[in-house]
Write a protein that holds these residues in place. Structure first.
Motif, PDB file in Angstrom:
ATOM      1  N   ALA A 294       0.841  -1.210   0.000  1.00 27.18           N
ATOM      2  CA  ALA A 294       0.000   0.000   0.000  1.00 27.18           C
ATOM      3  C   ALA A 294       0.869   1.251   0.000  1.00 27.18           C
ATOM      4  CB  ALA A 294      -0.919  -0.012   1.212  1.00 27.18           C
ATOM      5  N   MET A 295       1.949   1.240   0.789  1.00 23.95           N
ATOM      6  CA  MET A 295       2.844   2.387   0.861  1.00 23.95           C
ATOM      7  C   MET A 295       3.564   2.605  -0.466  1.00 23.95           C
ATOM      8  SD  MET A 295       3.938   4.907   2.565  1.00 23.95           S
ATOM      9  CE  MET A 295       5.354   6.018   2.773  1.00 23.95           C
ATOM     10  N   ALA A 296       3.948   1.527  -1.139  1.00 25.24           N
ATOM     11  CA  ALA A 296       4.627   1.648  -2.438  1.00 25.24           C
ATOM     12  C   ALA A 296       3.718   2.310  -3.463  1.00 25.24           C
ATOM     13  CB  ALA A 296       5.064   0.265  -2.929  1.00 25.24           C
ATOM     14  N   ALA A 297       2.459   1.843  -3.552  1.00 23.58           N
ATOM     15  CA  ALA A 297       1.521   2.418  -4.514  1.00 23.58           C
ATOM     16  C   ALA A 297       1.211   3.874  -4.188  1.00 23.58           C
ATOM     17  CB  ALA A 297       0.230   1.593  -4.527  1.00 23.58           C
ATOM     18  N   ARG A 298       1.110   4.180  -2.909  1.00 23.17           N
ATOM     19  CA  ARG A 298       0.805   5.549  -2.498  1.00 23.17           C
ATOM     20  C   ARG A 298       1.964   6.494  -2.822  1.00 23.17           C
ATOM     21  NH1 ARG A 298      -2.637   7.317   1.842  1.00 23.17           N
ATOM     22  NH2 ARG A 298      -2.271   9.507   2.351  1.00 23.17           N
ATOM     23  N   SER A 299       3.198   6.036  -2.618  1.00 27.99           N
ATOM     24  CA  SER A 299       4.362   6.899  -2.823  1.00 27.99           C
ATOM     25  C   SER A 299       4.656   7.152  -4.292  1.00 27.99           C
ATOM     26  CB  SER A 299       5.590   6.280  -2.149  1.00 27.99           C
ATOM     27  OG  SER A 299       5.390   6.134  -0.753  1.00 27.99           O
ATOM     28  N   VAL A 300       4.248   6.240  -5.165  1.00 28.23           N
ATOM     29  CA  VAL A 300       4.519   6.399  -6.597  1.00 28.23           C
ATOM     30  C   VAL A 300       3.978   7.723  -7.122  1.00 28.23           C
ATOM     31  CG1 VAL A 300       3.780   5.569  -8.869  1.00 28.23           C
ATOM     32  CG2 VAL A 300       4.815   3.989  -7.260  1.00 28.23           C
ATOM     33  N   VAL A 301       2.794   8.137  -6.665  1.00 33.50           N
ATOM     34  CA  VAL A 301       2.170   9.343  -7.213  1.00 33.50           C
ATOM     35  C   VAL A 301       2.863  10.617  -6.759  1.00 33.50           C
ATOM     36  CG1 VAL A 301      -0.061   8.195  -7.421  1.00 33.50           C
ATOM     37  CG2 VAL A 301       0.455   9.477  -5.352  1.00 33.50           C
ATOM     38  N   ASP A 302       3.811  10.516  -5.841  1.00 35.04           N
ATOM     39  CA  ASP A 302       4.581  11.684  -5.418  1.00 35.04           C
ATOM     40  C   ASP A 302       6.004  11.663  -5.961  1.00 35.04           C
ATOM     41  OD1 ASP A 302       2.531  12.883  -3.863  1.00 35.04           O
ATOM     42  OD2 ASP A 302       2.918  11.449  -2.245  1.00 35.04           O
ATOM     43  N   CYS A 303       6.325  10.652  -6.765  1.00 33.88           N
ATOM     44  CA  CYS A 303       7.685  10.537  -7.299  1.00 33.88           C
ATOM     45  C   CYS A 303       7.950  11.596  -8.366  1.00 33.88           C
ATOM     46  CB  CYS A 303       7.893   9.152  -7.921  1.00 33.88           C
ATOM     47  SG  CYS A 303       8.037   7.824  -6.718  1.00 33.88           S
ATOM     48  N   SER A 304       9.216  11.899  -8.566  1.00 35.87           N
ATOM     49  CA  SER A 304       9.633  12.789  -9.644  1.00 35.87           C
ATOM     50  C   SER A 304      10.742  12.096 -10.430  1.00 35.87           C
ATOM     51  CB  SER A 304      10.132  14.123  -9.082  1.00 35.87           C
ATOM     52  OG  SER A 304      11.232  13.932  -8.208  1.00 35.87           O
ATOM     53  N   PHE A 305      10.704  12.281 -11.750  1.00 34.48           N
ATOM     54  CA  PHE A 305      11.674  11.625 -12.623  1.00 34.48           C
ATOM     55  C   PHE A 305      12.242  12.641 -13.609  1.00 34.48           C
ATOM     56  CE2 PHE A 305       8.303   8.603 -11.538  1.00 34.48           C
ATOM     57  CZ  PHE A 305       9.032   7.619 -10.899  1.00 34.48           C
ATOM     58  N   LYS A 306      13.528  12.496 -13.909  1.00 35.08           N
ATOM     59  CA  LYS A 306      14.171  13.389 -14.859  1.00 35.08           C
ATOM     60  C   LYS A 306      13.984  12.913 -16.288  1.00 35.08           C
ATOM     61  CE  LYS A 306      17.789  14.855 -11.625  1.00 35.08           C
ATOM     62  NZ  LYS A 306      19.256  14.861 -11.344  1.00 35.08           N
ATOM     63  N   SER A 307      13.750  11.638 -16.479  1.00 33.97           N
ATOM     64  CA  SER A 307      13.641  11.099 -17.829  1.00 33.97           C
ATOM     65  C   SER A 307      12.727   9.888 -17.847  1.00 33.97           C
ATOM     66  CB  SER A 307      15.022  10.691 -18.362  1.00 33.97           C
ATOM     67  OG  SER A 307      15.533   9.587 -17.625  1.00 33.97           O
ATOM     68  N   VAL A 308      12.353   9.500 -19.056  1.00 29.19           N
ATOM     69  CA  VAL A 308      11.531   8.301 -19.241  1.00 29.19           C
ATOM     70  C   VAL A 308      12.265   7.071 -18.719  1.00 29.19           C
ATOM     71  CG1 VAL A 308      10.560   6.753 -20.984  1.00 29.19           C
ATOM     72  CG2 VAL A 308      10.223   9.208 -21.189  1.00 29.19           C
TER      73      VAL A 308
END
Length: 409
Positions: A294-308
């Motif tokens: 549950a924590m993994a799925a929740r944290s994904v939407v707050d992630c930031s990425f520099k590239s594909v």
């Protein structure tokens, strides 16, 4: 239906002569270039992936989103200037970007051409037929709303999983009346799991709230296990606690930590042959596994990425860990929950990847320095360190290599 007939009758129609005879058409255009439309076909629906449930005759349908509407038109160009119209239309159809598409039934919309073909013969003067396929351009406001929905969906499903996991644990876990050997076994197994959680949660290992919670559980583990609800709350707190109150969040790190916890629990399960005492251990493991998921799925939407590429690495790792967890699921409910959390997280990542830059190779003509290269690429010097790290640059002032890996935007 009557209203369809009334609408069709209200369209302005024209009769045009073709080599096959006279046909009735209505007007349309793309990027300002007019043409006649005789027939239209469209396709859509939902993208549904079906996965069988292990050890059962059932299956789970995962709705991964709405299919893109595709509109195909049989069109005609006529008149002494039909060759000029064809050239203008082909030029517009081959341009990058979306342009206004006027359709007799769908109305006005911004759309992109995905395919087209024209048919014309020397013997047939002033007449060209063809088929064009369009896809509507995504409305920016609707797209933003879709992202918000994906984010809200992930958070909602995460909260629901945490709540249901705690409720299930509270209902089935009890050491009351159990032999001392059983209680000792559960306590020892839980202590080992706490060690794994501490090792995984490097981002908050020094945060006082985490350290204190962990210490209290270890020191009073047998007493705390007497109250399953309190025990579940403490375990979940270890897995969901973040350092947002003392410093910036690191959502990417939280996802990775949660996945490491899941992997450690699965490794423990593979090495165990559950006995009577281990049925309780299994419930503790299940609580931790589902809470970490549950924590993994929740944290994904707050992630930031520099590239594909960075987002794809996260996608591949998350997909692999969740697939492994689903294979070990002890019930159909757990399997369905893990697959639902996975699908929601992957939807969000796919949406993010559609907006991210990709890594491309920049050719270097002669000797260059990192400062001029960075300015040429991005118009500023903010990303010098990023270029150096990605390319393992030794001497940033004298680069004799043939190319560098940089971001497309």
């Amino acid at each position: 239906m009557a209203w369809r007939n009334e609408y069709a009758d209200s369209l302005h129609k024209v009769l045009i002569d073709t080599p096959s005879g006279t046909i009735e058409c209505v007007g349309g255009s793309y990027a300002g270039v007019p043409f006649f439309v005789e027939e239209t076909a469209s396709s859509g629906g939902r993208e549904v992936v079906t996965k069988p449930l292990p050890f059962s005759d059932g299956h789970v349908n995962e709705d991964v989103g709405k299919k893109v509407l595709s509109i195909s038109c049989n069109i005609y160009l006529t008149g002494t200037d039909c060759e000029t119209k064809r050239e203008r239309l082909e030029e517009a159809l081959n341009k990058e970007g979306a342009f206004e598409f006027v359709h007799p039934h769908y109305g006005r919309m911004n759309a992109r051409c995905t395919a087209y073909s024209f048919s014309f013969k020397k013997a047939e003067q002033e007449f060209i037929s063809g088929e064009i396929t369009f896809v509507p351009e995504q409305n920016v406001e609707k797209q933003a709303q879709s992202v918000a929905d994906l984010r809200g969906s992930a958070i909602g499903k995460s909260d629901s999983t945490l709540s249901s996991s705690k409720s299930m644990f509270t209902e089935v876990f009890s050491i009351a009346g159990k032999a001392k050997s059983v209680v000792d076994s559960v306590a020892a197994s839980t202590t080992k799991m706490l060690d794994n959680i501490e090792n995984a949660r490097g981002s908050i290992r020094s945060v006082s709230a985490f350290v204190n919670t962990l210490s209290r559980i270890r020191e009073n583990i047998r007493l705390i296990m007497m109250s399953p609800a309190d025990f579940a709350n403490r375990i979940q707190n270890l897995l969901t606690l973040t350092k947002e109150t003392v410093s910036d969040d690191d959502a990417n790190g939280y996802v990775n930590e949660s996945l490491i916890v899941m992997q450690s629990i699965m490794a423990k399960r593979r090495g165990s042959a559950y006995s009577s005492a281990d049925e309780l251990n299994s419930e503790v493991d299940r609580l931790a596994l589902m809470s970490a998921a549950a924590m993994a799925a929740r944290s994904v939407v707050d992630c930031s990425f520099k590239s594909v590429e960075e987002a794809r690495e996260m996608q591949d790792l998350l997909s692999s860990v969740f697939d492994d967890a689903a294979e070990q699921a002890g019930s159909v409910e757990d399997y369905a929950t893990l697959m639902d959390l996975q699908a929601t997280a992957l939807k969000y990542l796919r949406d993010e990847m559609s907006k991210l830059a990709v890594v491309v190779e920049l050719p270097l003509n002669g000797t260059r320095d990192i400062l001029s290269v960075c300015f040429d690429c991005y118009g500023n010097l903010d990303r010098v360190d990023e270029i150096m790290e990605r390319n393992d640059v030794g001497d940033p002032l004298v680069m004799t290599r043939e190319k560098l890996r940089v971001l497309s935007k």
